[in-house]
Write a protein that holds these residues in place. Structure first.
Motif, PDB file in Angstrom:
ATOM      1  N   ARG A   9       0.846  -1.190   0.000  1.00 52.65           N
ATOM      2  CA  ARG A   9       0.000   0.000   0.000  1.00 52.65           C
ATOM      3  C   ARG A   9       0.883   1.241   0.000  1.00 52.65           C
ATOM      4  O   ARG A   9       1.761   1.389   0.832  1.00 52.65           O
ATOM      5  N   CYS A  97      -3.455   3.784  -1.938  1.00 54.24           N
ATOM      6  CA  CYS A  97      -4.542   3.767  -0.970  1.00 54.24           C
ATOM      7  C   CYS A  97      -5.574   4.819  -1.361  1.00 54.24           C
ATOM      8  O   CYS A  97      -5.275   5.782  -2.046  1.00 54.24           O
ATOM      9  N   HIS A 101      -9.288   4.747   3.304  1.00 52.27           N
ATOM     10  CA  HIS A 101      -8.545   3.675   3.956  1.00 52.27           C
ATOM     11  C   HIS A 101      -8.123   4.115   5.351  1.00 52.27           C
ATOM     12  O   HIS A 101      -7.498   5.154   5.523  1.00 52.27           O
ATOM     13  N   CYS A 104      -4.491   5.137   6.193  1.00 43.91           N
ATOM     14  CA  CYS A 104      -3.928   6.252   5.442  1.00 43.91           C
ATOM     15  C   CYS A 104      -4.064   7.572   6.185  1.00 43.91           C
ATOM     16  O   CYS A 104      -3.354   8.514   5.879  1.00 43.91           O
TER      17      CYS A 104
END
Length: 123
Positions: A9, A97, A101, A104
């Motif tokens: 990610r 991402c 998310h 994040c």
């Protein structure tokens, strides 16, 4: 059969993708490829000051994977600086991402950078 590789990610793509010496001739042998996921590890550990375990959690990978990527990235950066090679950031096995998310939210000090409709913006 080997286990499928897990995508890392990444919060955002780099704004600047090519670095290198300003003098001399450019030779194809003088290029070093730093992947986007290696770039993200350098950003999270060295710029954001995260520990490897925190970085691994943010990128959804194992700590040992972060340790290996970090070591490879540092070697590539050192080779570029010491030997005057051009460093290009591209490729890798990653997924960007999205703004929703949950891992994040701390990226960029609470500000997000995501590509939407081909343009970058900060939320």
């Amino acid at each position: 059969m080997p286990r499928p590789r897990k995508r890392r990610r990444v919060c955002s793509l780099p704004n600047f993708k090519v670095f290198g010496p300003l003098n001399g001739t450019i030779n194809q042998d003088d290029f070093i490829l730093l992947t986007v996921d290696e770039y993200e590890v350098i950003r999270l550990i060295d710029l954001e000051g995260l520990e490897q375990e925190q970085c691994a959690e943010r990128m959804d990978v194992a700590r040992s994977t972060v340790q290996r990527m970090y070591s490879n990235a540092k070697k590539k950066i050192a080779d570029s600086l010491i030997n005057g090679k051009i460093l290009k950031i591209e490729g890798g096995d990653y997924v960007l991402c999205d703004a929703n998310h949950k891992k994040c939210s701390p990226c960029f000090g609470g500000r997000h950078r995501h590509r939407r409709n081909g343009s970058q913006h900060i939320d």
